[in-house]
Design an enzyme around this catalytic site. Sequence first.
Site, short mmCIF file in Angstrom:
data_model
loop_
_atom_site.label_atom_id
_atom_site.label_comp_id
_atom_site.label_asym_id
_atom_site.label_seq_id
_atom_site.Cartn_x
_atom_site.Cartn_y
_atom_site.Cartn_z
N HIS A 65 -7.45 -39.43 -40.37
CA HIS A 65 -7.14 -38.22 -39.61
C HIS A 65 -5.78 -37.65 -39.98
O HIS A 65 -5.61 -36.44 -40.09
CB HIS A 65 -7.19 -38.53 -38.12
CG HIS A 65 -6.98 -37.34 -37.25
ND1 HIS A 65 -7.95 -36.39 -37.04
CD2 HIS A 65 -5.90 -36.94 -36.52
CE1 HIS A 65 -7.48 -35.45 -36.23
NE2 HIS A 65 -6.25 -35.76 -35.90
N HIS A 116 -11.43 -31.96 -32.33
CA HIS A 116 -11.25 -33.04 -31.35
C HIS A 116 -12.64 -33.59 -31.03
O HIS A 116 -13.02 -33.72 -29.87
CB HIS A 116 -10.53 -32.53 -30.10
CG HIS A 116 -9.38 -33.40 -29.70
ND1 HIS A 116 -9.12 -33.79 -28.42
CD2 HIS A 116 -8.41 -33.98 -30.45
CE1 HIS A 116 -8.04 -34.55 -28.38
NE2 HIS A 116 -7.60 -34.68 -29.61
#
EC number: 6.3.5.3
Length: 767
Positions: A65, A116
């Site tokens: 990420h 998200h």
Amino acid sequence: MTTSPSEKTSFNIDTVANAATTPETELPWAELGLKDNEFARINEILGRRPTAAELAMYSVMWSEHCSYKSSKVHLSQFGEKVTEEMKKHLLVGIGENAGVVDIGDGWAVTFKVESHNHPSFVEPYQGAATGIGGIVRDIISMGARPVAVMDPLRFGAIDHPDTARLVHGIVSGIGGYGNSLGLPNIGGEVVFDSVYQGNPLVNALAVGVLRHEDIRLANASGVGNRVVLFGARTGGDGIGGASVLASESFDSTKPSKRPAVQVGDPFAEKVLIECCLELFKASIVDGIQDLGAAGISCATSELASNGEGGMHVELTSVLLRDPTLTPGEILMSESQERMMAVVTPENVAAFEAVMAKWDVEYSWLGEVTDTGRLIIDWDGETIVDVDPRTVAHDGPVYNRPFHRPEWLDALQADSFLASGVAEVPADLGAAVVELMSSPNMASKSWVTDQYDRYVQGNTAQAMPDDAGVIRVDETTGLGVALSTDANGRYCYLNPREGAKLALAEAYRNVATSGARPLAVTDCLNFGSPEDPEVMWQFAESVTGLADACQELGVPVTGGNVSLYNQTGGVAIHPTPVVGVLGVFDDVARSTPSGWRVDGQAIYLLGTTRAELDGSEWANLRGHLGGQPPVVDLGREKELAEILINASRDGMVDAAHDLSEGGLAAALVESSLRFGVGARIGLDELAVRDGISIFEALFSESQARALVSVPRSEEVRFNDMCTARGFEHLRLGVVDAESGALDVQGAFTLSLDELREAHEATLPKYFG
């Protein structure tokens, strides 16, 4: 207001000195998401084993990420395939918290889309809410005032038992946080497909405005300058979120990951926004970084790495909600509503005065040094001593193997029109009603009505129009348009062309509003990079998007990569969400998607082919195969020029792009936008383009748009299209009296019937 550290719990601290003398100590590197080669590399960099705190930092900053370790070899194309002309409006590009684009008159706009996804599956409300909060802080950290948000969303099958839980939680989270911030939600997407079951995509885009001189960057320079953490206190929420949730696939056999989901407070963020803007206006901070993924680990290492020296901080100075947190947990915490800044000694008093005014807590952590090292102490003992670049920028880079899936040839050969489910419906009117009541084509007002689209008073357009439009300058009317688009089915059939199609549609949507496209942000949602077939999809999509951006002349300013979107061995369809930003000289000239004036002529721009592979109609028949529609970016540019010029010069009163659902969807949506019907004939179109009426209605050929033209402008409009050599055909007229959509020789549907069918689907499933 508290500015001194909370009571701390005593720990057995793993110091740098201790690490140097205890190489045999076992550390939980695998549990933190590191591979064995990565742990070995950390030992090599440090010349010793890492401390527990250093291990925590490397684990989150080297996660997929944060580090883009599997994707950066491909993402480099976004920087390489850029012409000087494309850079003309670019003030800040890839590498900062968000890109910044010059829109004229000394104004700039910063915008970015992020994901998200994983947190929103685990804890839908908080996952989605903090997705909005995080992207808004990226915008703040550039020196801008946030002015709007958007939310491209994807869910599993609408009738799956778990979909309602996710839809209710995610939509409530987005609305609850965004509405509380006072930010209009001006657009996005809502798509339902079983491939997203267990892996919803919650992408969030934010846009902010600023003057050129107000741009702020994330760097720590100036030896002796102070480092300060301000905003909310640090708690145990979100610990390891970047590595635990966002950098691995879901496995139902593993324990709950709820603690790794952050908890947001939009009212604290609203105060933080005003506080930051006052700091910027008074030039009190020299560098600033929001705390999102990886928390303090990210903020300290990126600020130090981007600066000219080093940084030395005392971790016990951090204000805590939970005094039992270990140093590693404090470094990894992703508690929301926090910022880190660099302040000169001369501005310390001014900084503290602003904090007092807004009642924002802060703690002075340390200072900028000239050592080139990031040193973090715990009560005077050093627990981190690293070169910040090795943490923030020089992590592992993988050129992962990839190959074209063996099954793709058979899939692409399975064209819809040659399949056994392509029978032309006997009742085309009933087919249109079926299409417009299907989950993906149905009205999304159940979602958008939960968002405030017009707060602040600067929204000129919002959903269901093709693009969201925001006024930037109240005096001149200067403003921007934004649209996000992606089609996972297209990308599954052909990732390279599918990515081009995503850009083409977003570009077209901005142009139909009347704005000139300027720049791009992207959120690349894919499965596991450890699967060579998924990696091939990713590589193809990035190449396609980079090539298309170059051809259309719009640079990528930044974005996000979200990998491991799969449960077990089942990956989502490749879903590169593309956001395009365009500029208006005056938003008063923006063009809505629906016609309003009786008697205006309705024109179709572009050519229609028998292209139904990957279409919404094929999806309704349970078919996925063949090749997506042909994308001709040269024609997209020509269409955009016609739409922009026609809007600016008052030649069109409405404009709507043709994409999912084809002409049938565009006709219905343009009629329902203001409740005004139309009389349409398709025979001439069918003859001209060599297609059937069914294909004319449901084909998803690209580079097309519907426009309504005042009678007084028809000659001028026709002359412009003819001069540019662009296909245009008068289909019919706006009919404000009939209250119906009449496609002569095919069907007549009342707008009441269409509206009822169009608006009933989401309430049926979600209440």
